[in-house]
Design a protein around this motif. Structure first.
Motif, short mmCIF file in Angstrom:
data_model
loop_
_atom_site.label_atom_id
_atom_site.label_comp_id
_atom_site.label_asym_id
_atom_site.label_seq_id
_atom_site.Cartn_x
_atom_site.Cartn_y
_atom_site.Cartn_z
N GLU A 154 0.86 -1.18 0.00
CA GLU A 154 0.00 0.00 0.00
C GLU A 154 0.90 1.23 0.00
N ILE A 155 0.96 1.90 -1.14
CA ILE A 155 1.85 3.05 -1.28
C ILE A 155 1.33 4.25 -0.50
N TYR A 156 0.03 4.40 -0.47
CA TYR A 156 -0.59 5.53 0.22
C TYR A 156 -1.42 5.02 1.40
N LYS A 157 -1.24 5.66 2.53
CA LYS A 157 -1.90 5.21 3.75
C LYS A 157 -3.42 5.28 3.60
N LEU A 158 -4.09 4.20 3.95
CA LEU A 158 -5.54 4.14 3.85
C LEU A 158 -6.16 4.72 5.11
N GLU A 159 -7.22 5.51 4.93
CA GLU A 159 -7.90 6.09 6.09
C GLU A 159 -8.57 5.00 6.92
N LYS A 160 -9.08 3.98 6.26
CA LYS A 160 -9.67 2.84 6.97
C LYS A 160 -9.51 1.61 6.09
N ARG A 161 -9.54 0.45 6.71
CA ARG A 161 -9.42 -0.79 5.94
C ARG A 161 -10.67 -0.99 5.10
N PRO A 162 -10.53 -1.37 3.83
CA PRO A 162 -11.70 -1.58 2.98
C PRO A 162 -12.45 -2.85 3.36
N ILE A 163 -13.72 -2.88 3.05
CA ILE A 163 -14.48 -4.11 3.20
C ILE A 163 -14.17 -4.98 1.98
N PRO A 164 -13.49 -6.12 2.16
CA PRO A 164 -13.08 -6.93 1.01
C PRO A 164 -14.25 -7.27 0.09
N PHE A 165 -14.01 -7.14 -1.18
CA PHE A 165 -14.95 -7.47 -2.26
C PHE A 165 -16.07 -6.44 -2.43
N LEU A 166 -16.32 -5.61 -1.42
CA LEU A 166 -17.44 -4.66 -1.49
C LEU A 166 -16.98 -3.22 -1.67
N GLU A 167 -15.73 -2.91 -1.27
CA GLU A 167 -15.23 -1.55 -1.40
C GLU A 167 -13.93 -1.56 -2.20
N ASN A 168 -13.62 -0.39 -2.75
CA ASN A 168 -12.38 -0.26 -3.52
C ASN A 168 -11.16 -0.45 -2.61
N TYR A 169 -10.13 -1.07 -3.14
CA TYR A 169 -8.90 -1.29 -2.38
C TYR A 169 -7.72 -0.80 -3.23
N ALA A 170 -7.11 0.30 -2.82
CA ALA A 170 -5.98 0.90 -3.54
C ALA A 170 -4.68 0.24 -3.08
N ALA A 171 -4.08 -0.51 -3.99
CA ALA A 171 -2.85 -1.22 -3.64
C ALA A 171 -2.01 -1.41 -4.90
N VAL A 172 -0.79 -1.89 -4.71
CA VAL A 172 0.06 -2.25 -5.85
C VAL A 172 0.59 -3.66 -5.63
N ARG A 173 1.01 -4.25 -6.73
CA ARG A 173 1.85 -5.44 -6.69
C ARG A 173 3.19 -5.02 -7.26
N GLU A 174 4.27 -5.31 -6.56
CA GLU A 174 5.60 -4.93 -7.03
C GLU A 174 6.53 -6.13 -6.93
N MET A 175 7.35 -6.29 -7.98
CA MET A 175 8.29 -7.39 -8.02
C MET A 175 9.69 -6.85 -8.28
N CYS A 176 10.68 -7.62 -7.86
CA CYS A 176 12.08 -7.26 -8.05
C CYS A 176 12.67 -8.24 -9.07
N LEU A 177 13.23 -7.70 -10.14
CA LEU A 177 13.82 -8.52 -11.20
C LEU A 177 15.23 -8.00 -11.49
N ILE A 178 16.23 -8.75 -11.03
CA ILE A 178 17.62 -8.35 -11.22
C ILE A 178 18.32 -9.40 -12.08
N GLN A 179 18.96 -8.92 -13.15
CA GLN A 179 19.77 -9.76 -14.02
C GLN A 179 21.18 -9.17 -14.06
N PRO A 180 22.15 -9.85 -14.64
CA PRO A 180 23.53 -9.34 -14.58
C PRO A 180 23.69 -7.90 -15.06
N LEU A 181 22.88 -7.43 -16.02
CA LEU A 181 23.02 -6.07 -16.53
C LEU A 181 21.82 -5.17 -16.22
#
Length: 345
Positions: free
Chosen positions: A136-163
Motif C-alpha cells: 500500500e503506497i498511500y496510507k488508507l484512512e480505513k481498511r476496505p471491506i473486502p470485495f465490497l469496497e475499492n482497495y488501492a494497492a500495488v503489486r511490485e516485483m524485483c527482477l535483477i539480471q547481470p546487466l
C-alpha cells in the motif's frame, strides 16, 4: 572557459540510467530486452578513451546508445559500451547494498512479466527475483471491506539480471495520471522508468544536497525508519534482517507536486538505512566503467548555473563542462553521498 548562459536554470526528473556493457552481445541483448518494455533506439555517439576519462573518469573508448520511450523527457536509458570495462558491476547483488541502483517501471500486466521471469529461472538464466508483493503506497484512512469496497494497492516485483535492475509494479484500485505513461503497444505493457533508486546510510546533509544544490522538489520524507522486518513487502524486496530498517526521501522535478494526483514521474528515491544495518559497500561497482546500472543523469537548461552550484557544494571530482558522446554539454561529479552523476544540456 564555458560561455555563460542567460537562460533561466531548469532541471527535470531523472533523465537517464546509464547501463554499462562490455560487448556487442550485451548491446544487442539490452536493446532487444528494453524494446519489449516499449523503448526504441535514439541517438548513438562515441568518445575516445581520453575524452571518456575527462568526463567519466574511465580511460576506455566508449560508444553509447540512448533509448527513448514514447514522448518522455525523463526515465530514459543510455547503453554505454566500454572497450575496457572496469569491473562486473552490481551483478546479482540484492537491493540492500550501499551504492545500489535500480529503475522502477509501471506495467499493466505484471503477471506476464512474472511468467517470463519464472520460465527464465527454470531454464537456468542468472536472475535474482522477488515475486510480486502486495503493498500500500498511500496510507488508507480505513481498511476496505473486502470485495465490497475499492482497495488501492500495488503489486511490485524485483527482477535483477547481470546487466539490469528493475522494480516492476502494477496499480490496482487507483491511478496517477502523470506518474508513468504505459506504451500500450509494448509487449510487457510498460511505462518509462518512473523512479530511480539509491541506498545510503542516513545523513541528512547528504540527502538535502539534491534539494539545496540541484533545486529538486522534496515531495516526501519519512520521519523515521518506518520500513522494518515486520513489513512483508519491505522485508521481501530489501531482504531485511531483523535488525535492519530504513526510511525514504523522494525528490521530484521542481514542477511536480506533493499531491500524488499531480505528481510527475522521474523521481529520485533515496532509501536510507540506519547505520547499524551493516550493509555491503558496492559504490565501486555502480559507477561509470562498471557493467550494468552505473550512472544517473539530469538534463538542465543553463548548465553553467548547475556547474557553479555543484562546484561550490561538497560534491567532489567535479569535471569541467565538456562535450559528451552525443554532442551535448555535460559535466560529472560525485555527490556527497558517494553517487556518481552526470548533468547535461
Amino acid at each position: 572557459m564555458a560561455q555563460l548562459s542567460n537562460k533561466t536554470p531548469t532541471i527535470g526528473g531523472v533523465y537517464e540510467v546509464g547501463i554499462g556493457a562490455g560487448s556487442q552481445t550485451d548491446e544487442k541483448w539490452l536493446i532487444a530486452y528494453f524494446e519489449r518494455f516499449g523503448y526504441r533506439v535514439g541517438k548513438i555517439g562515441s568518445l575516445s578513451a581520453e575524452e571518456a576519462e575527462k568526463l567519466y573518469g574511465v580511460r576506455s573508448a566508449l560508444r553509447s546508445i540512448r533509448l527513448l520511450h514514447q514522448d518522455s523527457d525523463h526515465g530514459l536509458i543510455r547503453i554505454m559500451i566500454w572497450e575496457k570495462p572496469v569491473n562486473e558491476g552490481l551483478g546479482l547483488s540484492p537491493m540492500n547494498v550501499l551504492g545500489n541502483r535500480w529503475g522502477a517501471m509501471l506495467t499493466a500486466d505484471i503477471y506476464n512479466i512474472q511468467n517470463h521471469t519464472e520460465e527464465a529461472i527454470a531454464q537456468g538464466m542468472p536472475i535474482y527475483y522477488v515475486p510480486p508483493q502486495r503493498a500500500e503506497i498511500y496510507k488508507l484512512e480505513k481498511r476496505p471491506i473486502p470485495f465490497l469496497e475499492n482497495y488501492a494497492a500495488v503489486r511490485e516485483m524485483c527482477l535483477i539480471q547481470p546487466l539490469t535492475r528493475q522494480i516492476i509494479f502494477q496499480r490496482f484500485g487507483y491511478s496517477l495520471p502523470f506518474y508513468g505513461k504505459i506504451n500500450p503497444d509494448s509487449f510487457f505493457k510498460s511505462s518509462q522508468i518512473t523512479h530511480f533508486g539509491m541506498v545510503i546510510y542516513k545523513n541528512q546533509e547528504n540527502i538535502d544536497f539534491y534539494g539545496d544544490v540541484l533545486g529538486l522538489l522534496k515531495v516526501k520524507e519519512d520521519s523515521d525508519y518506518v520500513s522494518t522486518y515486520d513489513e512483508p513487502s519491505a522485508r521481501a524486496i530489501f531482504q531485511l534482517e531483523k535488525h535492519q530498517k530504513y526510511g525514504a526521501t523522494d525528490f521530484d522535478n521542481p514542477l511536480s507536486s506533493k499531491d500524488p494526483t499531480k505528481a510527475l514521474s522521474g523521481r529520485l528515491k533515496i532509501i536510507w538505512f540506519s547505520p547499524d544495518s551493516k550493509l555491503e559497500d558496492k559504490f565501486a561497482y555502480s559507477k561509470p566503467g562498471s557493467l550494468g546500472y552505473s550512472l544517473y543523469t539530469y538534463k538542465v537548461t543553463n548548465i553553467e548555473h548547475y556547474h557553479r552550484k555543484v562546484k561550490e557544494s561538497k560534491a567532489t571530482n567535479v569535471t569541467q563542462i565538456l562535450t559528451n558522446e552525443f554532442g551535448e554539454k555535460s559535466f560529472s561529479f560525485v555527490a556527497p553521498d558517494g553517487y556518481f552523476w552526470t548533468i547535461l544540456e
